[in-house]
Structures are given as structure tokens and as C-alpha cells.
Enzyme design. Structure first.
Site, short mmCIF file in Angstrom:
data_model
loop_
_atom_site.label_atom_id
_atom_site.label_comp_id
_atom_site.label_asym_id
_atom_site.label_seq_id
_atom_site.Cartn_x
_atom_site.Cartn_y
_atom_site.Cartn_z
N LYS A 35 -25.37 26.73 -50.37
CA LYS A 35 -25.64 25.32 -49.53
C LYS A 35 -25.12 25.50 -47.98
CE LYS A 35 -23.24 21.48 -50.86
NZ LYS A 35 -22.26 20.89 -49.56
N SER A 176 -10.73 24.47 -41.07
CA SER A 176 -11.99 24.03 -41.44
C SER A 176 -13.18 24.91 -40.98
CB SER A 176 -12.20 22.65 -41.20
OG SER A 176 -13.78 22.13 -41.40
N ASP A 326 -13.46 25.08 -52.52
CA ASP A 326 -14.54 23.95 -53.30
C ASP A 326 -13.97 24.26 -54.88
OD1 ASP A 326 -15.32 22.77 -51.00
OD2 ASP A 326 -17.02 24.06 -50.78
C1 S3P Z 1 -17.98 23.95 -45.89
C2 S3P Z 1 -16.62 24.15 -45.61
C3 S3P Z 1 -15.64 23.63 -46.53
C4 S3P Z 1 -16.13 23.36 -47.67
C5 S3P Z 1 -17.38 22.57 -47.68
C6 S3P Z 1 -18.59 23.52 -46.98
C7 S3P Z 1 -18.87 24.92 -44.99
O1 S3P Z 1 -15.34 22.25 -45.85
O2 S3P Z 1 -15.18 22.40 -48.37
O3 S3P Z 1 -18.10 22.31 -49.14
O4 S3P Z 1 -19.93 25.07 -45.28
O5 S3P Z 1 -18.41 25.29 -43.59
P1 S3P Z 1 -14.21 22.29 -44.76
O6 S3P Z 1 -14.85 23.03 -43.34
O7 S3P Z 1 -14.04 20.79 -44.37
O8 S3P Z 1 -13.02 22.92 -45.05
#
Ligand code: S3P
Length: 442
Positions: A35, A176, A326
Site C-alpha cells: 500500500k 513520520s 503498523d
Molecule cells: C505510512 C507511514 C506510517 C504508517 C502508515 C503508512 C507511509 O504512518 O503507519 O500506515 O506509507 O508512509 P506515519 O508516517 O504517520 O508514521
């Protein structure tokens, strides 16, 4: 293969509720495309004028949100079932508000795109996404020069592009990958070099993808520099999306806690910034083997073999937790079956995911009579013998909690969740895949 009675059933009383029954998992399976990489591939395709051909794009609702938002921004995207083609060009102001549905990645990363491209756009999302923080990404993009108005730090949000770029050097204020990627995409679409410091090793898919497409990106787990201006714009490119490690994670954990299980997940992404769960489970005594390791469009992939073995407790600190962000509900489930007390720390961010996942973990564990002490940003779980729950478990429409419920059901079911619809966000067909593994005997 020998078919058993069905192990997953729709509950007659609960509308879209689902019941998961205990039983070992055996056999081989493929998981949908990643994803996180799928969002990024569509966005990267929107940049420049060349054609990008993507295979194995994630089929879930979140990636559809990114796809439809990009189309509203003027990007030409076509799909023929197997392949999705993207042709970028100058982005235009969308006719309506961009609906990010349930997808934090869509809202945050496309805010970066619009800020960089100088596009005016409104963003909104569903009830859950409206509760998730948008201020961390908005604040950093404002420093870049964009005018961004949030609704008390949340969606709906209005972005008014970036006519004059101010800061090009950022210190990441939250750990993040979505915010980091928003800043990198802002630089890319603005055509200016950016540097992001203060990363703590969050997932590096944007960096790998942009490098794979020929852009000048350097990173070391702490700092990232991107110098757009060279790269793929004039060349047709192809991306094959690796299998989603976070989807594989449900089966990995289910096989690790369910006696007599033995499975192989083919072609799963094993980017080390994502595979904290494997390190934790191995440390707990799980039997996990990576086979046929190779690279697919700049990302490491492997076939992951898991065979049941008894587990013991461990301690998961913040750095490891970030590489499994996750998968914390799954680590908690593994801890419930392990001998001893497991601690997990540095997971405060989980309170603002698709649901409050720390509260959701507590509900899951309580339902199977496992003791958990909950702190603001951590958990201590005393392992034991989880027992079948007496009541239906509330998932708060959170896809990862619904699928975590299914994993718990494999070893401590029957277990009923209130709704299975949310899994379509990332993994349409999850219940069928689980059913296939539970119906095979080696
Ligand atoms: C993601 C980063 C994470 C993760 C999310 C997908 C991404 O979130 O929990 O499911 O694709 O960069 P955060 O960037 O808020 O930590």
C-alpha cells in the site's frame, strides 16, 4: 489440499460481522501489492511528462483515494486490470474537494504535492480521517512557503500552493514517513532541492522509488537530500510493486502463534525499515526463514517461511517499534501467547492511527482474558493461554484491528468482530486468503 468445514463465517446476527475459527495455517500464498509503495508510485508517476507503467498496485480503497485525487488534479491514469499507467504533466486546480476517504497517506503526501506544485486544493476525508492530526505536515509545509489552513489541526484543509519557496531544509518534527515524504514530494514538484534531517529510520520507500526512477536522492536513515532536475521525466519507466509486508504480517503472526502451522508468503517486501515484526518474532523464538531474496523495482523482496514454535517474552523499544509501527497489534498478540511479560514502548503515535490502536489492543487482549497494563505510549503484556472471547469485539472500523482479530481467532477462537468491511482499505480478499491457508493440510 483437503477442504475442511469453513473456518470463517459471516455472523447471522451482526450484519457485516465476521467470526474466525481456530485452526493451523498451511500452504503458500501471495499478498497484494504494498500500500505504501502504491501511493508513492502513483504520485511519482504524476511528476514529469513520461509514462509510468505500474504492476501489482495495491487494490484497496486507500490507494483508490490517491488515484482518484490525482485524476482530479489532472493526472491521466488508466488501468487494464494487470497494469496501471500514469502520465503526469502540469497539475491543475481540482473542481471539488479532494476526498482522501480513510487514507492518511493520501491526505499528507498530496498536501506536499500541491504545496510544491503551487496548486490550490481542498482536502477532506471520512469520520476517522477527520480525527487524525494534519498539523504536523501542515506546519512543515508552511515553512516551505505554502498557505495551509486546517480545521483546528484536522481535515478539512485548504492548501494554497507555494509561489515562493522559503525553507528548503527541514528538521522532521514527528517520526513520520508520511510527513517526510510530503516534504520530499513538495521539493520534487516545486523543482527545488530539499534536505530533511531528524528522520529516525522511518520507512524509506519514497527515497528508494525516486532513486529507482533516476532522481538524485541520498539518505542514511537520519538525513535525506533530494536534488530534482535530473531523472526520469523524459523516459518511460516501469514499477512492479512488491507484496505488502504489512499484509503478510497477519499470516506471519497467525502461523507463529498457531500450533501445527507452516506457511510461505511469496514475493513479500522485506525493506528493513518495515520488517521490525520479523526481528521481534525471531527474538521471541519464532521460526522464520527468508528465501529467494532479490530486488524488485528498487525494493528488497523475499519468500517468507514461518513454522510454529513456542514463544517467549521480549522488550520492544522505540526504534524497533518504529520499524513495526503498523504491526504493533500483532506484536501484542504474539506477546499474549508468549511465556513471560513483554513490554512495548515509544508507541504513542498509535493513538492517532485509523483508530486509537492502544485502546484497541487492550480490548482484543481483555477479550481473550490476557492481562495488559496500558501506559500513554506503551504496553506491558503478561502472556498466558488466551481463551475464546465471550462477546463480539469492536474494531472501530480499523482495517488492521479487524485483521488482528482474525489472527487472534486462529489460535484462540472462535472470535467474532463487529465488522469486516474495513479490510477493503488495504486487503480486499483477506478473509478468503486466510480461509485457504486454514483449509490446507500438508
Ligand atoms: C505510512 C507511514 C506510517 C504508517 C502508515 C503508512 C507511509 O504512518 O503507519 O500506515 O506509507 O508512509 P506515519 O508516517 O504517520 O508514521
Amino acid at each position: 489440499m483437503m477442504m475442511d468445514s469453513l473456518s470463517i463465517s459471516k455472523s447471522p446476527m451482526l450484519g457485516d460481522g465476521m467470526t474466525f475459527h481456530p485452526g493451523p495455517l498451511c500452504g503458500e500464498l501471495d499478498v497484494p501489492g504494498d500500500k505504501s509503495i502504491s501511493h508513492r508510485a502513483l504520485i511519482a508517476g504524476a511528476f514529469g511528462g513520461a509514462l509510468l507503467r505500474i504492476t501489482n498496485l495495491n487494490p484497496g480503497r486507500d490507494v483508490r483515494a490517491t488515484r482518484e485525487a490525482l485524476i482530479a488534479l489532472g493526472v491521466r491514469i488508466a488501468a487494464d486490470g494487470r497494469e496501471t499507467t500514469v502520465r503526469g504533466g502540469a497539475l491543475r486546480e481540482p473542481a471539488g474537494v479532494l476526498d482522501c476517504m480513510n487514507s492518511g497517506s493520501t491526505a499528507r503526501m498530496l498536501l506536499g504535492v500541491c504545496a510544491g506544485a503551487g496548486v490550490h486544493a481542498g482536502f477532506d476525508g471520512d469520520r476517522s480521517l477527520r480525527q487524525r492530526p494534519m498539523e504536523p505536515v501542515a506546519a512543515q509545509l508552511r515553512a516551505f512557503g505554502a498557505r495551509i489552513d486546517t480545521t483546528e489541526g484536522h481535515l478539512p484543509v485548504k492548501c494554497r500552493g507555494t509561489p515562493e519557496i522559503q525553507t528548503r531544509r527541514f528538521i522532521l518534527l514527528s517520526p513520520s514517513a508520511q510527513v517526510k515524504s510530503a516534504l520530499l514530494f513538495a521539493g520534487l514538484f516545486a523543482g527545488v532541492p530539499v534536505r530533511v534531517d531528524g528522520d529516525r529510520g522511518s520507512r524509506a520507500h519514497t527515497e528508494r522509488l525516486l532513486r529507482y526512477l533516476g532522481l538524485a536522492v541520498e539518505w542514511d536513515g537520519r538525513s535525506i537530500t533530494l536534488a530534482p532536475g535530473s531523472g526520469r521525466q523524459s523516459r518511460e519507466s516501469r514499477i512492479e510493486v512488491a507484496g505488502d509486508f504489512s499484509a503478510a504480517a497477519f499470516f506471519i503472526t497467525a502461523a507463529a502463534v498457531t500450533p501445527r502451522s507452516s506457511i510461505v508468503i511469496r514475493r513479500a517486501g522485506v525493506n528493513p525499515t518495515r520488517t521490525g515484526l520479523l526481528d521481534v518474532l525471531r527474538e521471541m523464538g519464532a521460526r522464520i526463514e527468508l528465501r529467494n531474496e532479490r530486488s524488485v523495482s528498487g525494493e528488497p523482496v523475499a519468500d517468507i517461511g514461518v513454522t510454529y514454535a513456542p514463544l517467549h517474552a521480549t522488550a520492544v523499544g522505540p526504534e524497533l517499534a518504529l520499524r513495526a509501527i503498523d504491526e504493533i497489534p500483532l506484536i501484542a498478540i504474539a506477546a499474549a501467547f508468549a511465556d513471560g511479560s513483554t513490554t512495548i514502548s515509544g508507541i504513542g503515535e498509535l493513538r492517532t492511527k485509523e483508530s486509537d490502536r492502544i485502546a484497541a489492543i487492550e480490548r482484543l487482549l481483555q477479550a481473550v482474558s490476557i492481562e495488559a497494563q496500558v501506559q500513554t505510549a506503551g504496553l506491558t503484556i503478561r502472556g498466558g493461554k488466551p481463551s475464546p472471547p465471550q462477546a463480539t469485539i469492536a474494531t472501530d472500523d480499523d482495517h488492521r484491528i479487524a485483521m488482528a482479530g482474525a489472527v487472534l481467532g486462529c489460535a484462540a477462537g472462535p472470535l467474532t468482530i463487529d465488522s469486516g468491511q474495513s479490510v477493503d482499505v488495504s486487503f480486499p480478499g483477506f478473509a478468503q486468503a486466510l480461509e485457504t491457508l486454514q483449509s490446507e493440510r500438508v
